[in-house]
Design a protein around this motif. Structure first.
Motif, mmCIF file in Angstrom:
data_model
loop_
_atom_site.group_PDB
_atom_site.id
_atom_site.type_symbol
_atom_site.label_atom_id
_atom_site.label_comp_id
_atom_site.label_asym_id
_atom_site.label_seq_id
_atom_site.Cartn_x
_atom_site.Cartn_y
_atom_site.Cartn_z
ATOM 1 N N PRO A 1 39.513 30.817 42.411
ATOM 2 C CA PRO A 1 38.406 31.722 42.099
ATOM 3 C C PRO A 1 38.769 33.203 42.248
ATOM 4 C CG PRO A 1 38.025 30.569 44.177
ATOM 5 C CD PRO A 1 39.190 29.907 43.532
ATOM 6 N N GLU A 2 39.676 33.528 43.162
ATOM 7 C CA GLU A 2 40.073 34.927 43.323
ATOM 8 C C GLU A 2 40.932 35.383 42.146
ATOM 9 O OE1 GLU A 2 41.723 35.708 47.172
ATOM 10 O OE2 GLU A 2 40.171 34.537 48.177
ATOM 11 N N HIS A 3 41.767 34.513 41.637
ATOM 12 C CA HIS A 3 42.570 34.844 40.460
ATOM 13 C C HIS A 3 41.677 34.992 39.232
ATOM 14 C CE1 HIS A 3 46.386 32.937 42.451
ATOM 15 N NE2 HIS A 3 45.992 34.050 43.039
ATOM 16 N N ARG A 4 40.650 34.176 39.180
ATOM 17 C CA ARG A 4 39.696 34.273 38.072
ATOM 18 C C ARG A 4 39.011 35.634 38.081
ATOM 19 N NH1 ARG A 4 34.280 33.598 37.691
ATOM 20 N NH2 ARG A 4 33.440 32.821 35.709
ATOM 21 N N GLU A 5 38.565 36.059 39.258
ATOM 22 C CA GLU A 5 37.912 37.368 39.368
ATOM 23 C C GLU A 5 38.874 38.495 38.994
ATOM 24 O OE1 GLU A 5 36.159 37.969 43.177
ATOM 25 O OE2 GLU A 5 34.582 36.469 42.877
ATOM 26 N N ALA A 6 40.122 38.372 39.428
ATOM 27 C CA ALA A 6 41.116 39.400 39.117
ATOM 28 C C ALA A 6 41.328 39.514 37.608
ATOM 29 C CB ALA A 6 42.436 39.085 39.815
ATOM 30 N N ALA A 7 41.376 38.378 36.926
ATOM 31 C CA ALA A 7 41.559 38.388 35.474
ATOM 32 C C ALA A 7 40.360 39.021 34.774
ATOM 33 C CB ALA A 7 41.783 36.964 34.970
ATOM 34 N N LEU A 8 39.159 38.709 35.257
ATOM 35 C CA LEU A 8 37.956 39.269 34.649
ATOM 36 C C LEU A 8 37.873 40.779 34.839
ATOM 37 C CD1 LEU A 8 35.382 36.539 35.745
ATOM 38 C CD2 LEU A 8 36.008 37.086 33.385
ATOM 39 N N ALA A 9 38.372 41.262 35.978
ATOM 40 C CA ALA A 9 38.213 42.681 36.314
ATOM 41 C C ALA A 9 39.413 43.536 35.949
ATOM 42 C CB ALA A 9 37.926 42.826 37.808
ATOM 43 N N ASN A 10 40.474 42.932 35.450
ATOM 44 C CA ASN A 10 41.699 43.677 35.191
ATOM 45 C C ASN A 10 41.474 44.872 34.272
ATOM 46 O OD1 ASN A 10 44.661 43.984 35.244
ATOM 47 N ND2 ASN A 10 44.513 43.451 33.075
ATOM 48 N N ASN A 11 41.817 46.069 34.770
ATOM 49 C CA ASN A 11 41.693 47.317 34.003
ATOM 50 C C ASN A 11 40.263 47.587 33.534
ATOM 51 O OD1 ASN A 11 44.453 47.910 34.229
ATOM 52 N ND2 ASN A 11 44.941 46.736 32.388
ATOM 53 N N GLN A 12 39.284 47.185 34.330
ATOM 54 C CA GLN A 12 37.894 47.296 33.898
ATOM 55 C C GLN A 12 37.047 48.217 34.780
ATOM 56 O OE1 GLN A 12 36.377 45.838 31.071
ATOM 57 N NE2 GLN A 12 38.546 45.632 30.597
ATOM 58 N N CYS A 13 37.662 49.038 35.624
ATOM 59 C CA CYS A 13 36.846 49.859 36.526
ATOM 60 C C CYS A 13 35.998 50.868 35.758
ATOM 61 C CB CYS A 13 37.712 50.548 37.573
ATOM 62 S SG CYS A 13 38.913 51.711 36.912
ATOM 63 N N THR A 14 36.538 51.448 34.690
ATOM 64 C CA THR A 14 35.765 52.421 33.897
ATOM 65 C C THR A 14 34.575 51.748 33.240
ATOM 66 O OG1 THR A 14 37.760 53.735 33.464
ATOM 67 C CG2 THR A 14 35.873 54.093 32.021
ATOM 68 N N THR A 15 34.804 50.553 32.696
ATOM 69 C CA THR A 15 33.707 49.798 32.100
ATOM 70 C C THR A 15 32.631 49.495 33.130
ATOM 71 O OG1 THR A 15 35.154 48.764 30.466
ATOM 72 C CG2 THR A 15 33.090 47.628 30.961
#
Length: 310
Positions: A121-135
């Protein structure tokens, strides 16, 4: 609130097991400063209220801030789960690095995240959030202000560099050639009373689990360098897209413009949900009631966004 462990009543010193429900489970700002008081009965709790009320209200505000942070992260990950824009072929954890293998494409689509590629589940969250802080900063602006309307605070956004990620995430291939550790990471700085917190909804891309952390602890533990000083958090769902539309290199092709327009429509669909389905009293009630409200919120948001992708 009755708990099994035995301690001393804050009023009379007798054995007690009833925690003050108003301030229980608040996050720590300094080590040990969030311990809830305990009473042997309602009479002692009532008699002690004049001495306890200021601290109880402060802890309650902290608890609301923590619950809001968790809901914001959950809202963002739910949005990304349904409106995902990478064509991933494999998610691989190797030598302490999470690799996201993608199929390069000129035209990005929006689809359900390929959950079958990952079990952690932590890897899943990392994939979803990758390079998405601006969004995330843009998308969650309206929801953040709505949830925190009952928490006396000042909200600012700031850019930092993460010097010490727990689990770096790398996109393969990476057309930009940039390492995520070299890119500014945007977070919120929330100040209330004499406390300053970092609210980080996309820190999971670096392996960070906590979403609300004391400001100085966050900067020290993650070896952060401040890139841009905090500014007022006035973001709307499409603020970053509006800015991107003014940059020539992001408007060279029709695919770039169409992709941005698709993302704009998705975010405005999210905004409709916030306006019509989110109540500012969502953070009121017991921990169990807030958890139930958060679960219902996530389920309804997912259904709402699925309607957009049909």
């Amino acid at each position: 609130m009755v708990r099994a462990s035995l301690t001393k009543c804050a009023r009379c010193g007798a054995d007690a097991t009833s925690w003050c429900a108003g301030c229980v489970d608040a996050p720590e700002y300094q080590p040990g400063d969030a311990a809830s008081v305990v009473y042997c009965g309602r009479d002692c709790q009532k008699d002690h209220w004049p001495d306890h009320k200021a601290r109880c209200r402060a802890m309650r505000q902290r608890h609301k801030l923590l619950q809001a942070a968790k809901i914001l992260k959950r809202a963002f990950l739910t949005y990304r789960e349904v409106v995902f824009d990478l064509d991933l072929t494999k998610i691989e954890f190797r030598d302490g690095i999470l690799y996201l293998h993608q199929k390069p494409t000129v035209r990005r689509k929006r689809c359900i995240f390929p959950s079958h590629l990952v079990n952690n589940p932590e890897h899943r969250e990392a994939a979803l959030a990758n390079n998405q802080c601006t969004t995330a900063i843009a998308l969650l602006g309206r929801l953040t202000r709505k949830l925190l309307s009952g928490v006396a605070s000042t909200i600012e956004m700031m850019d930092i560099n993460i010097g010490k990620p727990l689990v770096p995430t790398k996109l393969i291939p990476n057309p930009s050639g940039l390492d995520s550790r070299d890119c500014p990471h945007t977070v919120l700085r929330v100040r209330r009373a004499d406390e300053t917190w970092i609210l980080d909804t996309t820190g999971c891309q670096y392996g960070f689990r906590d979403v609300l952390i004391p400001y100085q602890k966050y900067l020290a533990d993650k070896e952060c360098r401040i890139v841009n000083e905090p500014t007022t958090y006035d973001a709307t769902e499409t603020k970053d897209l509006d800015f991107f539309s003014t940059l020539p290199f992001m408007n060279r092709t029709r695919c770039q413009r169409e992709d941005r327009e698709l993302e704009r429509r998705a975010r405005l669909h999210f905004a409709v949900f916030v306006d019509t389905r989110v109540s500012k009293d969502m953070l009121d009630g017991s921990a169990a009631e807030i958890k139930a409200a958060s679960d219902g919120f996530a389920d309804e948001l997912k259904s709402h966004m699925v309607d957009f992708t049909k």
